[in-house]
Design a protein around this motif. Structure first.
Motif, PDB file in Angstrom:
ATOM      1  N   ASN A 256       0.844  -1.190   0.000  1.00 31.26           N
ATOM      2  CA  ASN A 256       0.000   0.000   0.000  1.00 31.26           C
ATOM      3  C   ASN A 256       0.883   1.245   0.000  1.00 31.26           C
ATOM      4  O   ASN A 256       1.865   1.312   0.750  1.00 31.26           O
ATOM      5  CB  ASN A 256      -0.922   0.027   1.228  1.00 31.26           C
ATOM      6  CG  ASN A 256      -1.963  -1.071   1.183  1.00 31.26           C
ATOM      7  OD1 ASN A 256      -2.779  -1.120   0.274  1.00 31.26           O
ATOM      8  ND2 ASN A 256      -1.934  -1.962   2.155  1.00 31.26           N
ATOM      9  N   PHE A 257       0.534   2.230  -0.820  1.00 40.57           N
ATOM     10  CA  PHE A 257       1.315   3.457  -0.866  1.00 40.57           C
ATOM     11  C   PHE A 257       1.227   4.175   0.483  1.00 40.57           C
ATOM     12  O   PHE A 257       0.156   4.526   0.954  1.00 40.57           O
ATOM     13  CB  PHE A 257       0.817   4.367  -1.983  1.00 40.57           C
ATOM     14  CG  PHE A 257       1.173   3.862  -3.354  1.00 40.57           C
ATOM     15  CD1 PHE A 257       2.471   3.971  -3.823  1.00 40.57           C
ATOM     16  CD2 PHE A 257       0.206   3.266  -4.150  1.00 40.57           C
ATOM     17  CE1 PHE A 257       2.800   3.490  -5.084  1.00 40.57           C
ATOM     18  CE2 PHE A 257       0.530   2.798  -5.418  1.00 40.57           C
ATOM     19  CZ  PHE A 257       1.832   2.904  -5.886  1.00 40.57           C
ATOM     20  N   SER A 258       2.393   4.398   1.080  1.00 40.92           N
ATOM     21  CA  SER A 258       2.444   5.002   2.406  1.00 40.92           C
ATOM     22  C   SER A 258       2.923   6.447   2.364  1.00 40.92           C
ATOM     23  O   SER A 258       2.362   7.313   3.031  1.00 40.92           O
ATOM     24  CB  SER A 258       3.371   4.182   3.309  1.00 40.92           C
ATOM     25  OG  SER A 258       3.555   4.808   4.553  1.00 40.92           O
ATOM     26  N   SER A 259       3.973   6.715   1.594  1.00 46.16           N
ATOM     27  CA  SER A 259       4.531   8.062   1.514  1.00 46.16           C
ATOM     28  C   SER A 259       5.072   8.299   0.116  1.00 46.16           C
ATOM     29  O   SER A 259       5.497   7.362  -0.568  1.00 46.16           O
ATOM     30  CB  SER A 259       5.663   8.254   2.534  1.00 46.16           C
ATOM     31  OG  SER A 259       5.203   8.110   3.868  1.00 46.16           O
ATOM     32  N   ALA A 260       5.074   9.552  -0.273  1.00 45.63           N
ATOM     33  CA  ALA A 260       5.682   9.944  -1.540  1.00 45.63           C
ATOM     34  C   ALA A 260       6.249  11.343  -1.382  1.00 45.63           C
ATOM     35  O   ALA A 260       5.687  12.184  -0.670  1.00 45.63           O
ATOM     36  CB  ALA A 260       4.666   9.903  -2.681  1.00 45.63           C
ATOM     37  N   LEU A 261       7.382  11.567  -2.058  1.00 42.44           N
ATOM     38  CA  LEU A 261       8.119  12.803  -1.840  1.00 42.44           C
ATOM     39  C   LEU A 261       8.623  13.344  -3.170  1.00 42.44           C
ATOM     40  O   LEU A 261       9.101  12.584  -4.019  1.00 42.44           O
ATOM     41  CB  LEU A 261       9.305  12.521  -0.919  1.00 42.44           C
ATOM     42  CG  LEU A 261      10.014  13.687  -0.260  1.00 42.44           C
ATOM     43  CD1 LEU A 261       9.088  14.396   0.711  1.00 42.44           C
ATOM     44  CD2 LEU A 261      11.256  13.168   0.472  1.00 42.44           C
ATOM     45  N   SER A 262       8.473  14.657  -3.355  1.00 44.39           N
ATOM     46  CA  SER A 262       9.107  15.308  -4.490  1.00 44.39           C
ATOM     47  C   SER A 262      10.567  15.540  -4.127  1.00 44.39           C
ATOM     48  O   SER A 262      10.871  16.259  -3.174  1.00 44.39           O
ATOM     49  CB  SER A 262       8.418  16.641  -4.801  1.00 44.39           C
ATOM     50  OG  SER A 262       7.071  16.425  -5.171  1.00 44.39           O
ATOM     51  N   LYS A 263      11.475  14.942  -4.880  1.00 39.94           N
ATOM     52  CA  LYS A 263      12.873  14.918  -4.465  1.00 39.94           C
ATOM     53  C   LYS A 263      13.546  16.290  -4.545  1.00 39.94           C
ATOM     54  O   LYS A 263      14.531  16.537  -3.857  1.00 39.94           O
ATOM     55  CB  LYS A 263      13.641  13.904  -5.321  1.00 39.94           C
ATOM     56  CG  LYS A 263      13.227  12.462  -5.055  1.00 39.94           C
ATOM     57  CD  LYS A 263      14.160  11.470  -5.729  1.00 39.94           C
ATOM     58  CE  LYS A 263      14.011  11.500  -7.225  1.00 39.94           C
ATOM     59  NZ  LYS A 263      14.861  10.488  -7.885  1.00 39.94           N
ATOM     60  N   ASP A 264      13.024  17.198  -5.354  1.00 32.48           N
ATOM     61  CA  ASP A 264      13.668  18.510  -5.510  1.00 32.48           C
ATOM     62  C   ASP A 264      13.521  19.389  -4.273  1.00 32.48           C
ATOM     63  O   ASP A 264      14.467  20.013  -3.822  1.00 32.48           O
ATOM     64  CB  ASP A 264      13.080  19.243  -6.719  1.00 32.48           C
ATOM     65  CG  ASP A 264      13.685  18.727  -8.012  1.00 32.48           C
ATOM     66  OD1 ASP A 264      14.742  18.069  -7.948  1.00 32.48           O
ATOM     67  OD2 ASP A 264      13.092  18.973  -9.076  1.00 32.48           O
ATOM     68  N   ASN A 265      12.302  19.434  -3.723  1.00 31.68           N
ATOM     69  CA  ASN A 265      12.038  20.400  -2.660  1.00 31.68           C
ATOM     70  C   ASN A 265      11.469  19.773  -1.393  1.00 31.68           C
ATOM     71  O   ASN A 265      10.979  20.489  -0.519  1.00 31.68           O
ATOM     72  CB  ASN A 265      11.067  21.477  -3.153  1.00 31.68           C
ATOM     73  CG  ASN A 265       9.827  20.869  -3.794  1.00 31.68           C
ATOM     74  OD1 ASN A 265       9.533  19.690  -3.598  1.00 31.68           O
ATOM     75  ND2 ASN A 265       9.106  21.672  -4.572  1.00 31.68           N
ATOM     76  N   ASP A 266      11.523  18.450  -1.273  1.00 31.91           N
ATOM     77  CA  ASP A 266      11.030  17.750  -0.075  1.00 31.91           C
ATOM     78  C   ASP A 266       9.550  17.967   0.177  1.00 31.91           C
ATOM     79  O   ASP A 266       9.074  17.817   1.306  1.00 31.91           O
ATOM     80  CB  ASP A 266      11.812  18.173   1.182  1.00 31.91           C
ATOM     81  CG  ASP A 266      13.241  17.672   1.154  1.00 31.91           C
ATOM     82  OD1 ASP A 266      13.503  16.680   0.449  1.00 31.91           O
ATOM     83  OD2 ASP A 266      14.090  18.265   1.839  1.00 31.91           O
ATOM     84  N   GLU A 267       8.798  18.346  -0.843  1.00 35.14           N
ATOM     85  CA  GLU A 267       7.359  18.517  -0.664  1.00 35.14           C
ATOM     86  C   GLU A 267       6.657  17.162  -0.711  1.00 35.14           C
ATOM     87  O   GLU A 267       7.051  16.276  -1.463  1.00 35.14           O
ATOM     88  CB  GLU A 267       6.775  19.419  -1.757  1.00 35.14           C
ATOM     89  CG  GLU A 267       7.104  20.878  -1.602  1.00 35.14           C
ATOM     90  CD  GLU A 267       6.373  21.714  -2.625  1.00 35.14           C
ATOM     91  OE1 GLU A 267       5.721  21.123  -3.525  1.00 35.14           O
ATOM     92  OE2 GLU A 267       6.452  22.953  -2.541  1.00 35.14           O
TER      93      GLU A 267
END
Length: 475
Positions: A256-267
């Motif tokens: 199950n998808f738990s977390s996702a992060l935009s790698k450029d700005n930690d958003e």
């Protein structure tokens, strides 16, 4: 029959007890990513072990050997068949392929049905066959006093079960991983086959060695890496993947998808996480005081990742989650204003009097992974007791957007029985007339005000004209 050394007989009894219990626990852990961790699915696995075990005891006690089919041959045949089935049923690679194929060709995803099918195919027969081991082995103790030898047999069998329960979960799953714990159980059955065989290299022992080799391959670290699995312990199977097309990194826990992060700005990448950040966390980053925030369900530690002002406490069961996230997901150490505690949520709330300005509930990671003990009125009452006056509870859930199932309705009823004036925000556009719309992220929020009025308006007593603001906002 040719005698087998007494110590070897007790070793066989010990290993049988170990394998049966470890297989039960491994099966429960392995199906969690596919069917969830509810008591309903777990009870099916337990029943699929206990009932065949009872019938195995009964049949094993009635077996009568013949010159062409001795007790030793019966034992070796039982163990060989059981090992072949368990090698497949407890292997990560095979289960992954089988589940994907079943859904692809049938579309069947009923978790109760899937659990029952799994139990019937991979647990009932091997447990039934292994259950015959103790009564069959007891034939080798014909010259011993019944009461004395029965006590020793039960002792070694129970000690084996104890080790299968404690050693397998607390040691093997923790330090080697679930996949390697499976291979060790298969190797234990191979050892039993060698102990019972007159000739150490025969058809049975060759098959057992092949099963051990197959188990080692299907449960190898390389096989798991192909699916981006970075951890597979007694709590979770965790996968981390980079999707270069949108420069994002994703963490899946138990499929199950738990977390996702935009790698450029930690958003945060998920809509609900962005909503929590913009509406509840970012306004606190400019507050004159440091607010205390409790996050139940650490995930990838993305909530409040950029906030260096307020004080955070993250709760999760898996003690290795922090190191894993720092090294493979967020690529840095957590800031000093963030603390991680590996403890069950209810235990922490029961043993701690600390009050928080905000409590975030983010433990719901899919339709089949809803912790049953975290949807009760008693749990929500615990959460409410740990809010400061003026504090906020925010919870993310996977639910029907338009109350089209009993779980969504009853969870809403339960929360509103504790949290008055509860807000509900659906994170995804949906068709309000579609009773079969899929579950989506739904965010609940509650502002804790101990002095909040409790009155209602009626035709007889209506004070609404006094309660209305004297000035219209924006004018």
């Amino acid at each position: 029959m040719k005698p087998i050394p007494l110590k070897m007989l007790f070793l066989v009894i010990f290993l049988e007890g170990y394998v049966v219990l470890s297989a039960e626990l491994l099966a429960i852990r392995l199906i969690i990513p596919y069917t969830g961790s509810g008591t309903d699915t777990i009870s099916i696995i337990i029943a699929a072990v206990l009932m065949p075990l009872a019938f195995g005891y009964y049949y094993g006690g009635r077996f009568k050997q013949r010159r062409s089919f001795t007790i030793r041959k019966r034992l070796l045949l039982n163990i060989t068949i059981a090992t072949i089935i368990l090698t497949l049923g407890l292997s990560y690679t095979f289960l992954q392929w089988a589940s994907e194929s079943l859904y692809l060709y049938t579309g069947w995803n009923n978790r109760i049905g899937l659990t029952a099918l799994y139990a019937l195919m991979f647990l009932v027969t091997p447990v039934y066959l292994l259950g015959q081991t103790v009564p069959l082995i007891s034939n080798y103790f014909g010259r011993h006093r019944l009461a004395s030898i029965a006590g020793r047999i039960l002792f070694f069998s129970t000690i084996g079960s104890f080790m299968g329960s404690i050693f397998c979960t607390l040691v093997l799953m923790s330090f080697l991983g679930v996949h390697h714990a499976v291979s060790i159980s298969i190797a234990c059955l191979a050892l039993v086959s060698f102990v019972l065989s007159k000739r150490k290299f025969n058809l049975h022992t060759v098959i057992m060695l092949l099963c051990v080799a197959l188990s080692l391959v299907m449960n190898s670290d390389d096989m798991l890496k192909r699916d981006n699995v970075v951890a597979n312990n007694q709590y979770h199977m965790i996968q981390i993947s980079d999707y270069d097309s949108d420069n994002s990194r994703w963490m899946k826990i138990n499929h199950n998808f738990s977390s996702a992060l935009s790698k450029d700005n930690d958003e945060p990448y998920f809509k609900y996480a962005k909503f929590l950040e913009s509406h509840f966390i970012e306004p606190l980053t400019w507050a004159p005081i440091k607010n205390e925030i409790l996050v139940i369900g650490a995930g990838g530690f993305t909530l409040g990742l950029r906030d260096k002002h307020n004080q955070y406490v993250f709760l999760d069961l898996d003690g290795g989650l922090l190191k894993l996230s720092e090294e493979k997901f967020i690529d840095r150490k957590l800031d000093d204003n963030k603390t991680f505690i590996a403890e069950p949520a209810r235990a922490y709330l029961s043993n701690n009097d600390r009050l928080f300005d905000m409590i975030i509930l983010d433990v719901f990671r899919g339709q089949t992974s809803t912790p049953e003990h975290l949807v009760t009125r008693e749990f929500f009452q615990q959460v409410k007791r740990h809010l400061k006056n003026g504090g906020v509870m925010v919870g993310n859930y996977m639910l029907s957007p338009n109350f089209s199932d009993d779980f969504t309705i009853n969870l809403d009823n339960t929360m509103r029985s504790v949290f008055k004036n509860l807000n509900r925000q659906v994170m995804t556009p949906y068709n309000g007339w579609d009773d079969k719309s899929p579950w989506v992220n739904v965010v609940y929020s509650y502002h804790h005000n101990i002095d909040a009025p409790t009155g209602i308006y009626t035709d007889d007593l209506n004070s609404s004209h006094f309660d209305k603001p004297t000035k219209l906002r924006g004018q």
